[in-house]
Write an enzyme that holds these catalytic residues in place. Sequence first.
Site, PDB file in Angstrom:
ATOM      1  N   ILE A  60      -0.302   7.818   9.696  1.00 20.66           N
ATOM      2  CA  ILE A  60      -0.329   9.008   8.839  1.00 20.66           C
ATOM      3  C   ILE A  60      -0.821   8.530   7.477  1.00 20.66           C
ATOM      4  O   ILE A  60      -0.388   7.479   6.996  1.00 20.66           O
ATOM      5  CB  ILE A  60       1.073   9.646   8.696  1.00 20.66           C
ATOM      6  CG1 ILE A  60       1.526  10.251  10.024  1.00 20.66           C
ATOM      7  CG2 ILE A  60       1.060  10.735   7.637  1.00 20.66           C
ATOM      8  CD1 ILE A  60       2.859  10.968   9.934  1.00 20.66           C
ATOM      9  N   ASP A  61      -1.704   9.292   6.878  1.00 19.39           N
ATOM     10  CA  ASP A  61      -2.217   8.916   5.559  1.00 19.39           C
ATOM     11  C   ASP A  61      -1.081   8.712   4.567  1.00 19.39           C
ATOM     12  O   ASP A  61      -0.045   9.383   4.646  1.00 19.39           O
ATOM     13  CB  ASP A  61      -3.155   9.997   5.020  1.00 19.39           C
ATOM     14  CG  ASP A  61      -4.476  10.038   5.751  1.00 19.39           C
ATOM     15  OD1 ASP A  61      -4.808   9.033   6.411  1.00 19.39           O
ATOM     16  OD2 ASP A  61      -5.160  11.068   5.673  1.00 19.39           O
ATOM     17  N   LYS A  62      -1.301   7.839   3.627  1.00 17.12           N
ATOM     18  CA  LYS A  62      -0.305   7.552   2.597  1.00 17.12           C
ATOM     19  C   LYS A  62       0.153   8.818   1.881  1.00 17.12           C
ATOM     20  O   LYS A  62       1.340   8.994   1.582  1.00 17.12           O
ATOM     21  CB  LYS A  62      -0.906   6.564   1.582  1.00 17.12           C
ATOM     22  CG  LYS A  62       0.033   6.158   0.463  1.00 17.12           C
ATOM     23  CD  LYS A  62      -0.660   5.206  -0.500  1.00 17.12           C
ATOM     24  CE  LYS A  62       0.243   4.839  -1.677  1.00 17.12           C
ATOM     25  NZ  LYS A  62      -0.437   3.937  -2.631  1.00 17.12           N
TER      26      LYS A  62
ATOM     27  N   HIS B  24      -8.940  12.542   7.587  1.00 13.31           N
ATOM     28  CA  HIS B  24      -8.845  13.613   6.590  1.00 13.31           C
ATOM     29  C   HIS B  24      -9.339  14.970   7.102  1.00 13.31           C
ATOM     30  O   HIS B  24      -9.678  15.836   6.291  1.00 13.31           O
ATOM     31  CB  HIS B  24      -9.631  13.255   5.324  1.00 13.31           C
ATOM     32  CG  HIS B  24      -9.158  12.027   4.624  1.00 13.31           C
ATOM     33  ND1 HIS B  24      -9.893  11.382   3.648  1.00 13.31           N
ATOM     34  CD2 HIS B  24      -8.001  11.301   4.737  1.00 13.31           C
ATOM     35  CE1 HIS B  24      -9.225  10.332   3.215  1.00 13.31           C
ATOM     36  NE2 HIS B  24      -8.080  10.252   3.862  1.00 13.31           N
TER      37      HIS B  24
END
Length: 346
Positions: free
Chosen positions: A167-169, A268
Site C-alpha cells: 500500500i502506498d505510504k 496510483h
Amino acid sequence: MTEVKPPSEVVSENTKEMEILKVTRQEQGMRIDRFIKLCLPSLPQSVIQKLLRQRKIQLKSKKGEMVLEKLEAGRKVNTGDSVLIPSSLKTNTPPHPRKKKPKIQELSPKEKEELQKMIVHKDKDILALNKPVEFTVQGGERGKSLEKMMSALQFEAEEPPRLVHRIDKATSGVLLLARNRLAAVSLSKLFRERKGIEKVYWALLSGVPHMKQGEIRTPVHKAGQKMIISPEKSEEASKLAITSFRVIDHQKPISSVVEMIPKTGRMHQLRLHASKVMKAPIIGDHKYGNGCPLQLKPFCGKRPPLHLHAKQVTFNHPTTMKRLTIFAPLPAHFTSSLKNLGYLLK
C-alpha cells in the site's frame, strides 16, 4: 541375456552416502526441484534436473515408503517427506551469495505495542494491519519501514510474517501479511492474478463526479514519478487500468465520498482516475491534485494527509478456503473531515 533390475534396485543407494532433506509444513506442496533449490540455493537448476533424470535423487514418504517411479521436476512434496540427495552435493556446493535482507529495526516496548495495535485480524496463516498514513511498508537501508519490524509481529509463528502486497505510504487501510510460506504463495497469487480477491477503498474527493457510479478503463504509463493516461497514439508501453466506483454521499458542489474498487493494480491508479477522469481529486493529494482547495481547508485542515483508505478486502482463506472479509476502520483525519463536512458516515 540382459539382466533387468527391479525398480527398488534401480533407485537404491547407500544411505550413508545420502543427505536427508526433511520437508516441513512450510514446504508443503512445493515442487521437488524448487524444494532442493531452497535447501541448496547455489546448486544450478540444470544440475538438479539432471540428477532427477539419473535417479540420483530419491523421495521417501512420511510413512517411510520409497517412491519407486522416476521423479519429475514438478513432483510435489508433502510435510514429513524426506528427499535424499548425494552427500557430495551438500559438501561441494559453495555458499550462495544471498540477497541482503532488510536490517531489523529495534523497537521500544511502546513502539512494539503501537505496531501490534494496528492488527485487525490474526490467525495461524494471516495477519492483517490497519496501516496508518505516512507509514512506509517497504523502504531502503535508511528510515523506518514495516519490513524491518516484522519480528515484532511474529508471535507464536515459526517465522516473521511476509509482505504479499503493498500500500502506498500516503494511503491507509488493510494490509495483509502471510505468516508462513504456503499462505504467502496463495495470497501473492491472488494479488498477482487479481482473481478471487476484492479490495474496497473509500476516498474523500474535492468535487462530485458527474456520474453516480461506473467503471473507468484507461491506458496508463509511468512518466517520471507519476502515472499519466496514455494518448491514443502514444508510443509509450501502456497498460490498462480499470476502476469501478460508486458515489456514497456528497455535499454539492464541494465534496463527495466515493467507493473505489481497483480491478487492476497499476501504480496510483485510483488517484489518477479520481483526478483526471472523475475531475474530482482526492483531498490531500498533492501529486495528482492541488492538495486541498481553499473552501475545504476549514473542514480538512491547511495541509491534510491523503484521504484514501483501503476499507476492506475479501478473499478465500488460503487454508480453510472460506470467503473472508477483513475491515479496517477509517483513520482519525478521515473521520474528522467527514464530521466537519456534515457526513453521517463511519
